[in-house]
Design an enzyme around this catalytic site. Sequence first.
Site, PDB file in Angstrom:
ATOM      1  N   THR A 276       0.854  -1.200   0.000  1.00  0.00           N
ATOM      2  CA  THR A 276       0.000   0.000   0.000  1.00  0.00           C
ATOM      3  C   THR A 276       0.886   1.246   0.000  1.00  0.00           C
ATOM      4  O   THR A 276       1.986   1.226   0.555  1.00  0.00           O
ATOM      5  CB  THR A 276      -0.901  -0.024   1.241  1.00  0.00           C
ATOM      6  OG1 THR A 276      -1.770  -1.148   1.148  1.00  0.00           O
ATOM      7  CG2 THR A 276      -1.744   1.252   1.361  1.00  0.00           C
TER       8      THR A 276
ATOM      9  N   SER B 183       2.059   5.211  -2.064  1.00  0.00           N
ATOM     10  CA  SER B 183       2.330   5.777  -3.389  1.00  0.00           C
ATOM     11  C   SER B 183       3.397   4.969  -4.142  1.00  0.00           C
ATOM     12  O   SER B 183       3.329   4.855  -5.372  1.00  0.00           O
ATOM     13  CB  SER B 183       2.765   7.238  -3.255  1.00  0.00           C
ATOM     14  OG  SER B 183       3.880   7.340  -2.398  1.00  0.00           O
TER      15      SER B 183
ATOM     16  N   ASP C 195       6.364  -4.069  -1.202  1.00  0.00           N
ATOM     17  CA  ASP C 195       5.679  -3.006  -0.463  1.00  0.00           C
ATOM     18  C   ASP C 195       6.623  -1.820  -0.265  1.00  0.00           C
ATOM     19  O   ASP C 195       7.850  -1.974  -0.346  1.00  0.00           O
ATOM     20  CB  ASP C 195       5.214  -3.571   0.905  1.00  0.00           C
ATOM     21  CG  ASP C 195       4.075  -2.772   1.513  1.00  0.00           C
ATOM     22  OD1 ASP C 195       3.769  -1.665   1.014  1.00  0.00           O
ATOM     23  OD2 ASP C 195       3.490  -3.243   2.503  1.00  0.00           O
TER      24      ASP C 195
ATOM     25  N   ALA D 283       7.773   1.695   2.242  1.00  0.00           N
ATOM     26  CA  ALA D 283       8.070   1.885   3.666  1.00  0.00           C
ATOM     27  C   ALA D 283       8.214   3.376   3.938  1.00  0.00           C
ATOM     28  O   ALA D 283       8.478   4.158   3.023  1.00  0.00           O
ATOM     29  CB  ALA D 283       9.362   1.164   4.039  1.00  0.00           C
ATOM     30  N   ASP D 284       8.034   3.722   5.196  1.00  0.00           N
ATOM     31  CA  ASP D 284       8.231   5.121   5.589  1.00  0.00           C
ATOM     32  C   ASP D 284       9.678   5.378   5.997  1.00  0.00           C
ATOM     33  O   ASP D 284      10.192   6.479   5.818  1.00  0.00           O
ATOM     34  CB  ASP D 284       7.273   5.471   6.730  1.00  0.00           C
ATOM     35  CG  ASP D 284       5.840   5.294   6.296  1.00  0.00           C
ATOM     36  OD1 ASP D 284       5.438   5.984   5.337  1.00  0.00           O
ATOM     37  OD2 ASP D 284       5.131   4.430   6.849  1.00  0.00           O
TER      38      ASP D 284
ATOM     39  N   GLY E 248       3.261   2.120   7.853  1.00  0.00           N
ATOM     40  CA  GLY E 248       1.966   2.489   8.410  1.00  0.00           C
ATOM     41  C   GLY E 248       1.569   3.932   8.212  1.00  0.00           C
ATOM     42  O   GLY E 248       0.516   4.358   8.689  1.00  0.00           O
TER      43      GLY E 248
ATOM     44  N   GLY F 195       0.368   5.160   5.725  1.00  0.00           N
ATOM     45  CA  GLY F 195      -0.929   5.139   5.033  1.00  0.00           C
ATOM     46  C   GLY F 195      -1.987   4.366   5.807  1.00  0.00           C
ATOM     47  O   GLY F 195      -3.103   4.181   5.309  1.00  0.00           O
TER      48      GLY F 195
ATOM     49  N   GLU G 299      -0.561  -5.204   6.060  1.00  0.00           N
ATOM     50  CA  GLU G 299       0.768  -5.323   5.444  1.00  0.00           C
ATOM     51  C   GLU G 299       1.627  -6.325   6.200  1.00  0.00           C
ATOM     52  O   GLU G 299       2.346  -7.126   5.597  1.00  0.00           O
ATOM     53  CB  GLU G 299       1.469  -3.959   5.420  1.00  0.00           C
ATOM     54  CG  GLU G 299       0.854  -3.002   4.417  1.00  0.00           C
ATOM     55  CD  GLU G 299       1.478  -1.624   4.448  1.00  0.00           C
ATOM     56  OE1 GLU G 299       1.432  -0.941   3.416  1.00  0.00           O
ATOM     57  OE2 GLU G 299       1.998  -1.207   5.506  1.00  0.00           O
TER      58      GLU G 299
END
Length: 232
Positions: A28, A30, A83, A85-86, A97, A99, A105
């Site tokens: 999940t 962008s 996936d 990641a921040d 997380g 988003g 996830e």
Amino acid sequence: MDAREMKIKAAEAALAHVESGMRLGIGTGSTAEEFVRLLAEKVAGGLKVEGVPTSERTARLCVELGVPLKSLDELPALDLTIDGADEVDAALRLIKGGGGALLREKIVAAASERMIVIADESKLVDTLGAFALPIEVNPFGLVSTRIAIEKVAGRLGLSGELRLRQSGDGDFTTDGGHHIIDASFGRIPDAEALSSELNSIPGVVEHGLFINMAALAIIAGPAGARTLQANR
Ligand SMILES: O=C[C@H](O)[C@H](O)[C@H](O)COP(=O)(O)O
């Protein structure tokens, strides 16, 4: 190269790991969405994959673009999850997380043989924690849960604002019907300890520290994408 172009570069490099017949966990955010767009082009060209989405948002995009989906119950063992990641550190510990999709996830990544993280280089950090750590909490007993989080954080020498995430029309609610507390600890020197302490709090459903989950990180910068391998 702007941030979006870097995300696309990372997503392109991740696509090289996808083989026909694979059961894929689909992330999940962008960056993951750039991956979905590229994957959809390959599917249109004949690539046979089945995907398990990590959020309703990702599911909608996959349906719109024609990526075949199954539920995790239909495909309980996955070959590969891709996936975003921040934050990513050199040991491939992650904060996820931003988003709000961290619970699904983490469940999907744990059901996968391999997880590949894709990100632009702004996500690469020496120590996790500049990005506020998302902690998914049950709406019942929020005040007690918040106090318990403060206590475990304090025992580990961590402090900072714990903010209940908001959306346009009130408290943000995850796909699972929970809320998110964003914990601004600033720096998390012992992510493993914080992870297990948070897991011991009953009102904490899950948190955004992903430890020992990613096998590979594909980090894109202006010069292109490079791969970091987990040393385990
Ligand atoms: O809940 C959201 C996810 O963990 C995302 O993968 C993360 O927030 C990164 O998102 P983006 O690629 O938009 O920076």
